[in-house]
Scaffold this active site. Sequence first.
Site, PDB file in Angstrom:
ATOM      1  N   GLU A   1     -25.778  -1.955 -56.966  1.00  0.00           N
ATOM      2  CA  GLU A   1     -26.199  -1.422 -58.335  1.00  0.00           C
ATOM      3  C   GLU A   1     -25.838  -2.325 -59.490  1.00  0.00           C
ATOM      4  O   GLU A   1     -26.824  -2.267 -60.629  1.00  0.00           O
ATOM      5  CB  GLU A   1     -25.401  -0.137 -58.496  1.00  0.00           C
ATOM      6  CG  GLU A   1     -25.900   1.040 -57.846  1.00  0.00           C
ATOM      7  CD  GLU A   1     -27.522   1.607 -57.829  1.00  0.00           C
ATOM      8  OE1 GLU A   1     -28.003   1.002 -58.949  1.00  0.00           O
ATOM      9  OE2 GLU A   1     -28.068   2.013 -57.085  1.00  0.00           O
TER      10      GLU A   1
ATOM     11  N   TYR B   1     -25.023   5.036 -66.237  1.00  0.00           N
ATOM     12  CA  TYR B   1     -25.902   4.875 -65.003  1.00  0.00           C
ATOM     13  C   TYR B   1     -25.236   4.302 -63.742  1.00  0.00           C
ATOM     14  O   TYR B   1     -25.585   5.075 -62.650  1.00  0.00           O
ATOM     15  CB  TYR B   1     -27.112   3.673 -65.124  1.00  0.00           C
ATOM     16  CG  TYR B   1     -27.778   3.258 -63.795  1.00  0.00           C
ATOM     17  CD1 TYR B   1     -28.801   4.232 -63.250  1.00  0.00           C
ATOM     18  CD2 TYR B   1     -27.624   2.228 -63.093  1.00  0.00           C
ATOM     19  CE1 TYR B   1     -29.419   4.042 -62.192  1.00  0.00           C
ATOM     20  CE2 TYR B   1     -28.106   2.083 -61.841  1.00  0.00           C
ATOM     21  CZ  TYR B   1     -29.001   2.741 -61.291  1.00  0.00           C
ATOM     22  OH  TYR B   1     -29.620   2.696 -60.393  1.00  0.00           O
TER      23      TYR B   1
ATOM     24  N   ASP C   1     -32.872   5.419 -64.465  1.00  0.00           N
ATOM     25  CA  ASP C   1     -33.016   4.033 -64.915  1.00  0.00           C
ATOM     26  C   ASP C   1     -34.248   3.762 -65.478  1.00  0.00           C
ATOM     27  O   ASP C   1     -35.029   4.882 -65.735  1.00  0.00           O
ATOM     28  CB  ASP C   1     -32.873   2.904 -63.533  1.00  0.00           C
ATOM     29  CG  ASP C   1     -34.345   3.304 -62.736  1.00  0.00           C
ATOM     30  OD1 ASP C   1     -35.135   4.283 -62.758  1.00  0.00           O
ATOM     31  OD2 ASP C   1     -34.242   2.425 -61.541  1.00  0.00           O
TER      32      ASP C   1
END
Length: 284
Positions: free
Chosen positions: A30, A113, A131
Amino acid sequence: MTVNDWFVENQRDLPWRREGFGAWGILVSEVMLQQTPVVRVIPRLEQWLERWPTPAALAASPPGEAVRAWDRLGYPRRALRLHAAATAITEVHGGVVPSDVAQLLELPGIGDYTARAVAAFAFGLRHPVVDTNVRRVVARAILGQGEAAPASTRRDLAAMEALLPHDEPAAKVFNAGMMELGALVCTARAPRCGDCPLAGSCAWRAAGYPEYDGPRSAVQAKFEGSDRQVRGLVMAELRASDIPVTRAEIERLWPDATQLARALASLETDGLVVADDSDAYLLP
């Protein structure tokens, strides 16, 4: 067809979606995927996890080695943040990536996030994950806008929360499905509306695809000739060297001495470059 059904049939075979891919690998992926295309991330991710399969393994290495291994993924501060996060996971959480969003947010360099993505995709917990791709799908399908407005964490999470299934496994698939839909079908420049599972209910399509006339995010400055380019040249020189790089060697990288000095100073401020006693430079 629902987003979940579409995703099951159309998802890409990506390493972090495979059975048994652990929480540490998902956290690393990520961070790497932020502002970097998937095709560039996959080989670097595999090399990274082969070298540092656990947070403790990364924490035991100097931060400069993380920066060197980051190579050309861009935004090398992410490598330092991953190293700091690995150190905190090792020292505070016994080497185990936490599943709680609040604890993930306490890790250095881990934002809203990434914390929610790790909780959702690594542990299957029900959290909205938003996102750029998700924001675009929501803007078009739900709000009837051709583009998403500038990011707002509170607003964007609330919009995705309202759409998220209550069942945890279904919510995990939906999060991934919305991201994949934005990446493959509801793209920024050439959306393939005929292939979209939301075509029948898309507010933007129903309105005749109106042009977006709302506020826009700031456009990133041109890379060529920018301080970012100069920083990249300096970082490439340091990554390629096993010994400190002299100031004279650094000065040959860019003709504008003022801009070079500014870029070098910013790298030192960010902790990406360290000057030794002989006025040479090396990775931290």
